[in-house]
Each structure stands twice: as C-alpha cells, then as structure tokens.
Design a protein around this motif. Structure first.
Motif, PDB file in Angstrom:
ATOM      1  N   PRO A 130       1.790   3.057  -3.381  1.00 36.34           N
ATOM      2  CA  PRO A 130       2.650   2.542  -4.455  1.00 36.34           C
ATOM      3  C   PRO A 130       2.000   2.710  -5.814  1.00 36.34           C
ATOM      4  CG  PRO A 130       1.643   0.735  -3.228  1.00 36.34           C
ATOM      5  CD  PRO A 130       1.350   1.980  -2.471  1.00 36.34           C
TER       6      PRO A 130
ATOM      7  N   ASP B 205       6.142  -7.783  -4.696  1.00 39.73           N
ATOM      8  CA  ASP B 205       6.308  -6.569  -5.494  1.00 39.73           C
ATOM      9  C   ASP B 205       5.092  -6.337  -6.369  1.00 39.73           C
ATOM     10  OD1 ASP B 205       8.789  -6.142  -4.396  1.00 39.73           O
ATOM     11  OD2 ASP B 205       9.874  -7.115  -6.053  1.00 39.73           O
TER      12      ASP B 205
ATOM     13  N   ARG C 150      -3.248  -5.178  -8.810  1.00 37.11           N
ATOM     14  CA  ARG C 150      -2.690  -3.949  -9.376  1.00 37.11           C
ATOM     15  C   ARG C 150      -3.805  -2.925  -9.626  1.00 37.11           C
ATOM     16  NH1 ARG C 150      -0.133  -7.559 -12.865  1.00 37.11           N
ATOM     17  NH2 ARG C 150      -1.109  -6.571 -14.693  1.00 37.11           N
TER      18      ARG C 150
ATOM     19  N   ARG D   9       5.524 -10.044   1.640  1.00 32.57           N
ATOM     20  CA  ARG D   9       5.251  -8.951   0.703  1.00 32.57           C
ATOM     21  C   ARG D   9       5.649  -9.314  -0.712  1.00 32.57           C
ATOM     22  NH1 ARG D   9       3.550  -4.180   1.873  1.00 32.57           N
ATOM     23  NH2 ARG D   9       4.063  -4.410   4.085  1.00 32.57           N
TER      24      ARG D   9
ATOM     25  N   THR E  26      -0.621  -8.484   0.767  1.00 38.15           N
ATOM     26  CA  THR E  26       0.224  -7.299   0.608  1.00 38.15           C
ATOM     27  C   THR E  26      -0.630  -6.073   0.304  1.00 38.15           C
ATOM     28  OG1 THR E  26       2.083  -8.611  -0.201  1.00 38.15           O
ATOM     29  CG2 THR E  26       2.094  -6.263  -0.722  1.00 38.15           C
TER      30      THR E  26
ATOM     31  N   ASP F 190       4.780  -8.170  -9.637  1.00 32.74           N
ATOM     32  CA  ASP F 190       4.514  -9.612  -9.594  1.00 32.74           C
ATOM     33  C   ASP F 190       3.090  -9.942  -9.169  1.00 32.74           C
ATOM     34  OD1 ASP F 190       7.176 -10.063 -10.310  1.00 32.74           O
ATOM     35  OD2 ASP F 190       7.820 -10.035  -8.206  1.00 32.74           O
TER      36      ASP F 190
END
Length: 1004
Positions: free
Chosen positions: A890, A773, A782, A771, A846, A776
């Motif tokens: 998220p 973040d 994103r 995974r 991820t 990153d």
C-alpha cells in the motif's frame, strides 16, 4: 500497606505455537514429502499457465558421485532465479538435466575393471555401454534426491538425460545438421591427448598444475647454408619436453631476432678446434664427459639469450664427473666465447641442419630445414625452436606451410610405435612420454643425445605450469591424430546472418576485437558467435570480455573422441573419395534408429538398413569415434528447449547459469552449436558464479581436510542454512565456506526466524475488522509502510539483476534494523498495553499483517522450508506459500528525511543510556529522563512522541548542544512499567493502563 495487584494477566502478550528452535534437519524432510504428495510444482504450473514465461535452462552436471558444495551453490542459485521469477507472476518452469556420457562415467566403470585386473577393451562394446548407463542412472537417482533435499523445485518426474534415446537422437540430428551445411571435416592436427585415458580432450577438460621438468639444450649440426661460415656450426635449441626430440623435423628462427655465432671456451683454454692463442686445451676430459664433440665449438644462438644459456651450460659442466669426482672448476668464461658474426634471423633462410640421431638412418637422416616462425621470441630458451609437427600447434602449422607432414609416431598410450627407429616399443627403455623418468637427465632420450655428442646441458629443475586431465590428473600431451573438426572460419551456408545490434568490443590478449568489423557477407562460425556474444547480457558484465576473447582466439572445434561411452559420430565416409555422405533420407533413418534403439543402433550390422538399397555398405566406412561430450551438452537447447517432451520450454532461454569455468565449457559449446545451426545464441543472458573456497581462502581438497560436505551440513543445520549461505555470499566472485562461516549464517537465520515468530505471535487472532486505513494510521506506521515500499523496490531491482546477495542482504537488514531493533521495539508497548480496540494498536497490527505478507513472500525463495512452516502456522488450510505472487504494498506518504534524522537522534540517545544501564544506575531506558538539544529534534515531534520512540520515561528539549540522561524520580506504572509523573507511587497505574484495566474488569 495493602498488597499491589499483579497486572500480568491484563497484558496482551504475543501467542504462537511457532517454536523458537528450528529443528530443520528433522522438519524439512516432512515438508518436502508434503510438497511431493500435493504436487506443489504441478499446482504452480497450472496457476501460472498462460502467463509471461521465464526459461532458465539447466546446465547438466555429471552423474558420477554425491553432490559437493559447488553443486549446492549452483542449484540453489538456479532455484532462487526460478522462484523469484515465479513470485513475480511469471510462468517459470524448470527442467533439471544430467550429462551422462563421456569420460567421467566411463572412467569410473573402467576402475571396476582395473580393480579386477580385467581389460575393458575385451568387453563387448554394448555390454560396456550398458554398465556405463546403469552407473549413470544410479547416480542420477542419488543426485536427484540430494538436489530435492536442498529444496530445489522442478520437473523431477521428467528430467532430461543425455543418455536417453530421444536425447541421443537429438544430438545426432544436430551433428547431421553440421554435416549437411558443410561444417565438418576430418583432418590431422595436434590436439590435447591423454595417454592415460587414450583419447583427445577438450580444452574444458584440461586443468593446469605446476610441475618441475627437465630442460635441455641440444646442438643440431648445420650441414648446408647460404652463409658459408655457418656450415659445421651447431644451431642450439632449448626444450622442456625431451621426448619430442625423436619427432623433430625442422628448426624455427625469428626473422627479426639477432643471432650470434660463438666459440665455446673453457677455463684454461679453448675446446678442441679453437684458436691456439686462447691457450692449450685444458679439461679435454670434461668436454668429452659433457658430451661436447670435437667439432662442436661453434654455436648459433640468439644474442639476447647468451647469458641464461651460459648459466645452464656452466651448471651442466660443473656437475659432470671425471674419474668419479665432480669437477666444480670447469666453467665457461664470462664472455662465453669469441663472437664470430651476427645475423638477422631472416639471413638464415635456406639453412639446413641434421638431426642429432641422423646416424640411425631412415627419417632421422632427412634434412632439418631452418624455417621462419613469427612465434619465436627471446623470452626464454635460445631463440631457436625445434619443430615437431606431431606435438605442437605452431610446429604443425609452420611445417604444414612448408610441406612437412606429421609422422604419427606416438601411440595412444604415449609410447613410440613399434616400427619407429629410435626407442620403439620393443626397446626395454621405451616408456610413456609423460613419465618423468623417461625425460630425466639420465633417461633414455638424454642418454642417447649425450652419447651422440649433442646434449649441451640437461637439468631437472625447470618449474612451470603444465596441462593435466582434470579427471585422471595425469599429464596430457599434444598429439597429432586424425580427428573430426568443426571449422571456426569456414563460410557457412544456410544459416541466417546475425548483425550486431549494439557496438561492442572485447579486450583480449591480442587487443581490442570489434565484431562489427566482421564483413556480414562472410558468415563464419566465429563471426556468428562473436555477434551473438554482443547481443547477450552477461552477469557480471566481465563475462562478455572473457568468453569473447576465448571465442575470438579459439582453434577449430575437435569433435571426435576415441572412447566407447558416448554418442557416435554417425557418418558414412566413402572409402575411395574420403568424403562423408550427405543424404537427408539416410540421415532421417539414422536419427530414427537412434531414437528407437539408442546409440547401440549405430552398428555395422545395421549399415545396410541405414544406407538403404541403393548403396553398398562395402563402399563406406562407418565412423567409430564418439562425439566430444561438450557437443552433447551444447545440444541440450535443441532437444530440451525445442522439444515436444517439455512443451512449456522455449528457445532461446532467458538465462544460462553456471560457474565461471563454463565460459570455455558449456556456455561456449552451446553458443557454437546454436550459432552453427540457428545463427544465434541459445540464451539471452548468462550468469556466472565463482568457486567455493575453504574458510581460509584456499582451494578445497580432501588431502587438506578442508572440504565442506553439503549433505553433512544439511544433517547438522538443515538445507535452509545452505540456501541462506549461498544467497548471502557474493557468488559472482570466488567465495568461502567453513564451520565458523556456517555458524554466522545460522545466527543470521535465527534472527530471521525470530522476526517471523514475533509477527506470528503479535498477529494472533488478527481479524479483518481490525484493519485501519493508511490515512488513519499514526505517522510511525505510515513511515514503516513507506520503508516497506523502498524495500520492495530494492527487492525487485535485485531480482532483475539476479543479485541475490543484495536481495538477501536487503531482507535481513530490514528485518533486523527496521523491524526488530526499531519498529517492533517501539510498538511493543502499544501491542502489550493498549486497549484491543484502540486505533493505535489496530494500526500497528494492520501494518504487521502487511509486513508479514510481504516478508513471507520475499523470504520464500531463500528459506523455502522455513517459509512454508511459517505460512502453514498462520494459514494451515490455504495451500503452499510457494503458490503466492509478489506482494502489493500500500502507498504511504512519509517525510523520509525527517525520519532519518529522528532515527539518528534515537541512536545517540540509546548510546547515551547504555553506560547508565551497564553501571546499573538504571535497569532500562524506561527509567531514564532524557534532555535533547531542541535543534536536533526534527520538526513536529512532541515530547511524549519522542519518549515513546526512544522508549524512555520522559524527554525534554533544551537550547544547548549536549544530550543529557539522568534517572527519573517518577513512579513506575505497575502494568506498562513506564515511569511517569501521573503515577502516584510504584505499582499504581498510569492513566492509559487504568482505563484499559477498568474496561477489562467491567467485562469480566
């Protein structure tokens, strides 16, 4: 030249056992069996215990046959509501129910007797009810299995049945609450009556069909009038129900209508008695054959309706026979006659006519007064309406206001009673009043009127809409019989008043209705119901206007039915006073007896026990009528939502969900029952769906061969295909289904299935250590998380709006356009060719994992079986997917406008590449060199990033406006197949692939 190495074994291709071929008809029963074995529904109840509740109360279908496509749509929608609310973390139990009383079941049981040529009336009532109960129980079991096969979750081990003793006791208890608050009365009013089924019908049990009827003009001789010249003239009425003439008791005129007194004139001269100057009487035989008496020369008719009357009379005269030949030359003059005088309808007050059959004596010899009727119009007919209080609502009210009572002439089977003076049962010509032959121009009614010289015209050519029983499909009539009613406008005592919380009006046929104008000091059932409608959320919103206008104008509720299979009207009526008994102790014994023995407990042999020692059963009549079945289903909120049998239910329910026809059915009966007993609606929101039509938009019909059987669809495609169809259509309107539509749905399903198959393969062996973040991650990852956040908001909004069309559309569009055609397409190179430990590949996996957990939850309420198959493929030991809750997405920052521009540019590039690929100049975009206008490239994207996003060999920018695509001259990497300048010759490796392979070789 040395042979190039084959690098296929160095590429990380997706791996999964999840099959591309669904095989739903074979797999789904096994998944269903596992749910039942593991009691997934019970697990869910325990997991959500103590949470905020959401109650969808099930409208009970009739237990009398296999489910049809309308049932499937309805239950899937309900299941989607329950599952999405549960997904939000709420405790959303679902108790399915069945309506087991009334004509649908009784009619089927009677069919068995008819086939055996037996009379069901000769069967002991208890035996007949037992057969009805067994029939209903059999179909409850069948339908229960069929609904579960659709993947509908619920309390299947403990459904509610209106024929269970506790439900019957609950219905009786609700009836007695009406009695105790004075909301029942017995009276005689015309009600919809089915001569075939021999019972009164509720409005919701009636459907309208186009028919062709006989229309007649009948002359009533005026025998008394303040206007002297009217005496001896004939008031002419027009009707499409000749059978009601034997029950005529008055005539109605419009007070503001203008009437004319005319002479009937024939071609060549006047009829007998006319002025000689018009010429001698020609066609006297025609006049006699037409049934016109010598003194029937003057007629009274509305001035505006002279022309249509003339056409009807011409048609009648030109079709008569004299000496066996039709007389086409017989014609009424265009002017129809000489206008004697004109009168306002109000001038006719005090005028009296006689019935055409007055010579029969008895009631036929009684005077027929002309009465003022505000309902009389000049839209059709003659402007004079014959009044039969036994067979019309306006007729009944007008006659009642003038002291004229019904005669109760027509028996339950639609024939005149034995002692009636005209066409009694003993007359061989007496037939059912709904029989077209009985009403035909040559039928007994018209024949007798013609012989009496009163029939001016008769033709079997009037096309109009007419009410039919939706069960027997036979015509119904208005028939005045003693019935039990709930008054809509009587002041109610003992029910808490309700005030309108928001200003609301309904646009009904009579104009705007504002319930806020209802004085709160006068609480009636109508005002309570109107206020409750204002407090209720309707989806779609137009449902509020529809039910509001219906309630505003509806008559008193007819509660009684003259049948055997149902909940009895458990009232004792005092034989002398005619009042029904109101005694809380007696009522308690009645309810307890029904609870213990069901409806059979209401029997004369139990009267003494129910009444108690202080009353003589001989003083009381036990009512033998049963309750309108809509009262049964309208009471379900009381014995389900408020019952200890289902402690996780509560009232009012959050939602009622049924077809739009239930605005006059279950929605309304539940509203009225609850408002009368609790002062409020039993629901906070009402969702209505339209009807399922054939693919061409026509109504489904077995005779047309255009029906779609959900059971066969499940055998061919599987239940998930039906569910996907049901949740994809705009079900708030009428919608369609057919073979081609189902093929399209199956294709939509295949794309969704492949989306999950790809994710399962791409996530093979995914470990938490991989995974990355969000901060990153590369920008594309994103952006996709931000897009997922947008989708999440759309899905929640759709759930709040019960908009599953938007819910399913958003899900499928995201899977097809954002994932398959964009994100997956771009990132497959990273997945296949990047080193397993690279941040870019890990970031992609991820995000895939996040997408998987979100989408599997979103899709679970729609594709219940497929979602379970997908989940158990990845997590075989973690329980059912249907125990999960709404995903947590998220947060990710992304310039959405920038990415929107980039995707638009990407579409242009792909469109520009396609002609070269189609003409086989290149085999794929990887062989293309693309030059794009620099002004069209969003800021911050490098040429290498653009090449990856466009899936091309290279991308350059220029200062022009055109987009150019050419074939690349670079060599092709033998592993990733990209054409790059760094590759020396075809089959060699690019820098990235060289490093990955070297590392792999080093660890062999």
């Amino acid at each position: 030249m040395s042979e190039k190495r084959d690098y296929r074994d160095t590429v990380f291709l997706p791996k999964t056992d999840f099959p591309m071929k669904a095989g739903l008809p074979q797999k789904e029963p096994g998944i269903l069996a596992r749910w039942q074995e593991e009691d997934v529904y019970g697990q869910l109840r325990k997991a959500r215990a103590g949470r905020e509740t959401f109650i969808l109360h099930d409208g009970p279908p009739y237990a009398n046959g296999n489910i049809h496509i309308g049932h499937a749509l309805n239950k899937v929608l309900k299941d989607a509501v329950v599952r999405t609310q549960s997904l939000l973390g709420k405790d959303a139990p679902y108790v399915p129910g069945w309506d087991c009383h009334g004509l649908p079941i009784e009619w089927k049981v009677e069919e068995k007797y008819r086939k055996k040529k037996l009379n069901k009336d000769e069967v002991p009532p208890r035996e007949f009810r037992r057969e009805c109960r067994e029939y209903a129980a059999e179909w409850v079991g069948v339908q229960m299995e069929q609904f579960q096969r659709l993947g509908v979750t619920g309390e299947w081990s403990k459904p509610y049945l209106t024929m269970s003793p506790d439900a019957e006791a609950g219905i009786v208890a609700e009836l007695l609450r009406f009695a105790e608050t004075g909301q029942l009365y017995r009276g005689a009013k015309p009600v919809m009556w089915s001569p075939v089924e021999k019972t009164a019908l509720a409005e919701a049990e009636v459907e309208y069909e186009d028919i062709t009827s006989t229309q007649i003009d009948v002359a009533f001789e005026i025998v008394e009038s303040p206007i002297e010249e009217l005496v001896g003239a004939h008031a002419v009425i027009w009707t499409t129900t000749p059978w009601t003439i034997p029950v005529n008791q008055a005539l109605a005129y419009g007070p503001e209508v203008e009437y004319a007194l005319l002479d009937i004139v024939y071609e060549g001269g006047a009829a007998a008695g006319a002025s000689p100057k018009s010429g001698k009487v020609a066609t006297a035989e025609a006049a006699e054959a037409a049934g016109l008496p010598d003194d029937a020369t003057r007629i009274l008719i509305a001035k505006e309706l002279i022309e249509p009357f003339k056409k009807r009379l011409n048609a009648a005269l030109s079709s008569i026979e004299i000496d066996g030949a039709v007389q086409p030359s017989v014609e009424v003059f265009p002017a129809l006659g000489i206008t004697k005088s004109r009168y306002k309808g109000a001038d006719l007050a005090g005028t009296v006519a006689q019935h055409p059959m007055h010579h029969l004596g008895g009631s036929f010899a009684e005077p027929r007064p002309l009465l003022p009727g505000d309902f009389v119009t000049t839209d059709s007919g003659t402007g004079l309406v014959h009044m039969s209080p036994d067979h019309g609502e306006d007729d009944f009210e007008l006659c009642k206001a003038h002291g004229i009572n019904p005669k109760f002439v027509v028996d339950a089977d639609g024939r005149y009673r034995e002692d009636w003076g005209w066409l009694p049962r003993t007359d061989e010509r007496n037939g059912s009043v709904i029989n077209p032959k009985f009403n035909a121009p040559d039928g007994p009614i018209c024949s007798d009127l013609r012989e009496a010289g009163a029939l001016l015209s008769a033709s079997a050519d009037y096309e109009h809409s007419y009410p039919h029983s939706w069960r027997s499909k036979a015509k119904v009539i208005y028939r005045c019989t003693p019935q039990w009613f709930v008054p809509m406008d009587r002041e109610i005592e003992g029910v808490a008043p309700r005030k309108l919380e928001k200003e609301q009006s309904w646009e009904g046929e009579g104009g705007a209705i504002d319930p806020a104008d209802e004085p709160t000091s006068r609480q009636t059932l109508r005002s309570l119901a109107m206020n409750a409608i204002g407090d209720t959320r309707f989806v779609p919103a137009k449902g509020k206007n529809r039910i509001g206008s219906m309630v505003e104008g509806r008559p008193d509720w007819v509660l009684s039915r003259q049948r055997a299979w149902g909940v009895p009207i458990t009232l004792f009526v005092h034989r002398k006073s005619g009042e029904y008994l109101v005694d809380s102790e007696v009522n308690a014994r009645i309810v307890a007896a029904i609870m213990d023995g069901g409806v059979d407990a209401w029997d004369a042999e139990n009267a003494a026990q129910l009444l108690g020692p202080d009353r003589d059963p001989a003083d009381f009549e036990m009512v033998t009528d049963i309750l309108d079945v809509w009262f049964d289903s309208g009471s379900t909120h009381a014995f389900v939502l408020e019952s200890d049998n289902w402690p996780d239910q509560r009232s009012p329910a959050d939602l009622y969900l049924e077809g739009s026809d239930q605005h006059r059915g279950w929605f309304q009966s539940s509203l009225l029952e609850s408002c009368a007993t609790r002062g409020r609606a039993p629901y906070q929101a009402v969702l209505t769906h339209g009807f399922t039509m054939a693919a061409d938009g026509r109504k489904m019909s077995k005779s047309l061969g255009n029906t779609v059987d959900p059971l066969k669809v499940m055998q061919e495609y599987g239940a998930d295909i039906i569910r996907l169809w049901a949740l994809s259509v705009d079900y708030t309107e009428d919608h369609r289904i057919g073979p081609e539509i189902l093929k399209g749905v199956a294709d939509q399903y295949r794309k969704l299935r492949n989306t999950f198959r790809y994710m399962l393969g791409a996530l093979a062996d995914f470990d938490e250590s991989e995974r990355v973040d969000v901060a990153d991650m590369p920008e594309l990852e994103r952006y996709m998380l931000a897009r997922l956040g947008q989708l999440d908001a759309r899905m929640k909004r759709a759930v709040d709006d019960f908009d599953f069309n938007a819910y399913t559309r958003a899900l499928t569009e995201f899977a097809n356009e954002d994932l398959s055609a964009f994100f997956f397409d771009i990132r497959k190179d990273r997945l296949y060719c990047d080193a397993p430990g690279s941040v870019e590949r890990r970031a992609y996996r991820t995000v895939l994992d996040t997408l998987f957990h979100a989408l599997i939850r979103y899709v679970a309420p729609v594709l219940v079986f497929t979602a379970e198959e997908v989940w158990s493929t990845r997590y075989p030991d973690t329980g059912s997917v249907h125990l999960l809750e709404w995903p947590e997405i998220p947060s990710a920052d992304a310039n959405m406008d920038r990415w929107t521009r980039l995707r638009e540019l990407r579409e242009r590039v792909m469109e520009a590449i396609e002609p070269l690929r189609r003409e086989k100049v290149i085999r794929s975009g990887l062989e293309a060199e693309v030059a794009v206008p620099a002004a069209h490239v969003p800021e911050g994207f490098t040429p290498d990033q653009l090449a990856a996003l466009f899936i091309t060999g290279t991308v350059t920018t220029h200062n022009g406006d055109d987009l150019r695509v050419t074939k690349s001259d670079d060599a092709k990497c033998g592993r990733c197949w990209r054409l790059l300048s760094e590759v020396e010759e075809d089959g060699d490796l690019c820098n990235r692939c060289s490093d990955v392979v070297a590392d792999m070789d080093a660890h062999v």
